[in-house]
Design a protein around this motif. Structure first.
Motif, PDB file in Angstrom:
ATOM      1  N   HIS A 164      57.727  30.069  76.518  1.00  0.00           N
ATOM      2  CA  HIS A 164      58.745  29.011  76.553  1.00  0.00           C
ATOM      3  C   HIS A 164      59.198  28.675  77.975  1.00  0.00           C
ATOM      4  CE1 HIS A 164      61.399  32.604  76.741  1.00  0.00           C
ATOM      5  NE2 HIS A 164      62.222  31.795  77.395  1.00  0.00           N
ATOM      6  N   GLU A 165      58.801  29.492  78.948  1.00  0.00           N
ATOM      7  CA  GLU A 165      59.203  29.260  80.332  1.00  0.00           C
ATOM      8  C   GLU A 165      58.233  28.320  81.067  1.00  0.00           C
ATOM      9  OE1 GLU A 165      60.614  32.873  82.432  1.00  0.00           O
ATOM     10  OE2 GLU A 165      60.052  33.933  80.600  1.00  0.00           O
ATOM     11  N   PHE A 166      57.234  27.774  80.354  1.00  0.00           N
ATOM     12  CA  PHE A 166      56.215  26.951  81.004  1.00  0.00           C
ATOM     13  C   PHE A 166      56.229  25.530  80.448  1.00  0.00           C
ATOM     14  CE2 PHE A 166      54.727  31.316  81.269  1.00  0.00           C
ATOM     15  CZ  PHE A 166      54.302  31.413  82.587  1.00  0.00           C
ATOM     16  N   SER A 167      55.669  24.626  81.235  1.00  0.00           N
ATOM     17  CA  SER A 167      55.496  23.243  80.774  1.00  0.00           C
ATOM     18  C   SER A 167      54.278  23.161  79.845  1.00  0.00           C
ATOM     19  CB  SER A 167      55.291  22.318  81.975  1.00  0.00           C
ATOM     20  OG  SER A 167      54.060  22.622  82.615  1.00  0.00           O
ATOM     21  N   ILE A 209      49.303  38.127  75.949  1.00  0.00           N
ATOM     22  CA  ILE A 209      48.543  37.101  75.233  1.00  0.00           C
ATOM     23  C   ILE A 209      47.101  37.057  75.731  1.00  0.00           C
ATOM     24  CG2 ILE A 209      48.292  34.599  74.956  1.00  0.00           C
ATOM     25  CD1 ILE A 209      51.383  34.444  74.952  1.00  0.00           C
ATOM     26  N   ILE A 210      46.918  37.071  77.047  1.00  0.00           N
ATOM     27  CA  ILE A 210      45.582  36.965  77.628  1.00  0.00           C
ATOM     28  C   ILE A 210      44.764  38.232  77.364  1.00  0.00           C
ATOM     29  CG2 ILE A 210      44.322  36.755  79.811  1.00  0.00           C
ATOM     30  CD1 ILE A 210      46.588  34.943  80.800  1.00  0.00           C
ATOM     31  N   PRO A 261      55.360  33.438  70.859  1.00  0.00           N
ATOM     32  CA  PRO A 261      56.549  33.363  71.717  1.00  0.00           C
ATOM     33  C   PRO A 261      57.151  34.728  72.060  1.00  0.00           C
ATOM     34  CG  PRO A 261      57.113  32.723  69.479  1.00  0.00           C
ATOM     35  CD  PRO A 261      55.622  32.875  69.530  1.00  0.00           C
ATOM     36  N   ARG A 262      56.761  35.778  71.326  1.00  0.00           N
ATOM     37  CA  ARG A 262      57.320  37.113  71.563  1.00  0.00           C
ATOM     38  C   ARG A 262      56.463  37.963  72.497  1.00  0.00           C
ATOM     39  NH1 ARG A 262      58.095  35.676  66.340  1.00  0.00           N
ATOM     40  NH2 ARG A 262      60.220  35.713  65.517  1.00  0.00           N
TER      41      ARG A 262
END
Length: 552
Positions: free
Chosen positions: A373-376, A334-335, A327-328
């Motif tokens: 956290h901004e994604f579904s 991340i990718i 989440p940070r």
């Protein structure tokens, strides 16, 4: 319902039946005890007692001279492989050095721009050739099975076992998460693994990914052994010594009893005969110990020296799209994390690769600067897929990638994986609970129960001839889209204590039809063959996993 067993010791089918009918507690306890003793959990003392009583001595043990000769031949082949790979690596490095020196000499002359461009192109190609030759040289040091590469078997799992210790000494138990699982996956194939929660599906995938140090067995990728466990080999050494000691003690006791009745003139001959037998037993034990120590040494070497570049060709999409993303970190970080670990730190190139892979999975470049956290849920799973695909894998392990998503998003993810498979030529292992999804997506399906492989065949054959009772139980659990047929649907509960009798003969994985393997004994194999004949002749009709005979 009260029980002294933990929830992990009882299958989901048994729990649901106990909730429905309290009157079946006695038979439920029997099923739990059998599952507990035979499959999953055992104390160290129980494991020791079982293994000692069931240890089977190898009757075809060669002599010590034959063993040494065989190892010398294997070492000769290994040296030849190393020598050829080293010569190719040296030649590639020499060609690269030659072109680098030539470029250095021409660098100061502006009139040689065309020659410099050609040299730059050749140097780039030769750098790649050196990398490939270096990988081949590293691979020449580890165990290799050429027959797997000839058959285009991308992944081969042999007798995989993964045990976990629960608790602390001396009150710990061993959980057999995966027990003696073997299968092959061909290039371009989609291989499905299904079963209830806790049956060992995800553990199998994580073992292939090297996230666990496996207990026993071997994993081959492109013919090269990339992971192995040594428990079986250590067990062979331990119990061969125990049995040899017991056999020698028995011979000595027989000799002592024989000397009492024999005349003194025959004592020397009887003693010599017993000593010869004892020496033969000791030599046999020495051969077994030597063989197993040699194998253990090779296992440890392969585990440490399997090239990271080869292992990077295997990537995994994890089950939970929330917990698997930091989440940070931004989506781009991340990718790109895998690329940075590989040493690729060119920001512009990494950013371009990130944008390209985001477009492939149905996201937009603007998403790169956002946080998870901004994604579904569906978008998070697409990010997990992008993280795996940016490493350019050949084998993709999908660990229940749709289990945490709703129905409409599931269809999108399945279609996306299908498109990516065709576009990138991927080989996939698809782990799931739902047999209907796996049938649509996979070429072959393996059914797992309590850490064991109970049935393995093609998806069409599994639905045409479901043989193992647990497979029929899974088929009966598939929801029906029609509310009327769904209301009439009867769930088949799998009760091992009622459908199997392994008191006289233990089951093994057997080929009932070409490519169709089922875990069974002789009696069950005969019944399964008869069932197939009845299905093909129309005497039995399968509906939602249930058998309906014509006379009924």
């Amino acid at each position: 319902m009260k029980s002294s067993k933990s929830p992990q010791d009882i299958s989901s089918n048994e729990i649901s039946e106990a909730i429905v009918d309290e009157s079946k507690n006695e038979s439920l306890a029997l099923a739990v005890n059998e599952a507990f003793e035979a499959n999953n959990v055992a104390t160290p003392a129980e494991v020791e007692s079982y293994e000692r009583s069931h240890h089977r001595e190898d009757k075809s043990v060669p002599t010590l001279e034959e063993t040494k000769k065989r190892y010398a031949e294997e070492e000769k082949v290994r040296r030849e492989r190393k020598s050829v790979a080293k010569a190719a690596l040296d030649a590639a490095k020499a060609a690269l050095r030659k072109d680098v020196d030539a470029r250095r000499a021409l660098a100061a002359d502006p009139s040689k721009a065309d020659e410099l461009a050609e040299l730059d192109r050749r140097i780039a190609e030769e750098e790649e050739a050196v990398e490939n030759a270096d990988l081949a040289y590293r691979l020449a040091h580890i165990t290799y099975k050429p027959e797997l590469a000839e058959k285009k078997t991308l992944l081969a799992v042999r007798h995989l076992r993964m045990f976990f210790k629960l608790g602390t000494w001396p009150n710990y138990v061993k959980l057999k998460a995966v027990h003696d699982v073997s299968f092959d996956i061909q290039e371009g194939e989609t291989f499905g693994i299904v079963g209830e929660s806790g049956c060992g599906k995800s553990t199998t995938g994580r073992c292939i990914m090297h996230l666990y140090d496996i207990t026993s067995g071997s994993i081959y990728y492109k013919g090269y052994r990339i992971g192995a466990g040594d428990r079986w080999n250590k067990k062979e050494i331990k119990y061969s010594r125990i049995h040899t000691k017991e056999a020698i003690a028995k011979l000595q006791a027989e000799l002592a009893a024989k000397l009492v009745t024999l005349p003194e003139a025959e004592h020397a001959a009887a003693t010599k005969e017993t000593e010869d037998k004892i020496n033969a037993l000791k030599e046999r034990q020495e051969v077994i110990v030597s063989r197993q120590k040699h194998k253990i040494k090779a296992i440890h070497y392969d585990n440490v020296h399997a090239p990271r570049r080869l292992l990077n060709e295997i990537q995994m999409i994890f089950q939970d799209p929330v917990d698997s993303l930091d989440p940070r970190m931004t989506v781009e970080d991340i990718i790109q994390e895998g690329l940075r670990i590989q040493g690729k730190r060119n920001r512009a190139e990494n950013h371009a690769k990130t944008v390209d892979i985001l477009k492939k999975v149905g996201l937009v470049p603007e998403h790169a600067s956002r946080y998870p956290h901004e994604f579904s849920g569906g978008q998070r799973q697409r990010i997990g897929i992008a993280r795996a695909l940016i490493m350019n894998p050949k084998l993709l392990i999908c660990d229940e990638p749709i289990s945490a998503l709703d129905v409409s998003i599931r269809a999108q993810i399945i279609n996306l994986l299908n498109e990516l498979k065709e576009e990138m030529g991927l080989t996939m292992i698809f782990i799931a609970h739902d047999l209907s999804t796996v049938k649509y997506f996979c070429n072959r399906i393996a059914v797992m129960y309590f850490g064991n492989l109970v049935e393995l065949t093609t998806s069409d054959e599994l639905f045409r001839h479901p043989l193992h009772p647990y497979t029929k139980s899974l088929l009966s659990a598939i929801p029906q889209p029609n509310p009327f047929s769904e209301k009439r649907r009867k769930r088949i509960l799998y009760r091992p204590d009622l459908v199997h009798d392994y008191s006289e003969q233990k089951p093994t994985l057997r080929e009932i039809l070409p490519g169709h393997f089922v875990l069974c004994n002789d009696k069950e194999e005969e019944a399964y063959r008869k069932e197939i004949a009845d299905i093909d002749s129309g005497k039995i009709i399968l509906r939602e996993g249930q058998e309906i005979r014509q006379e009924d």
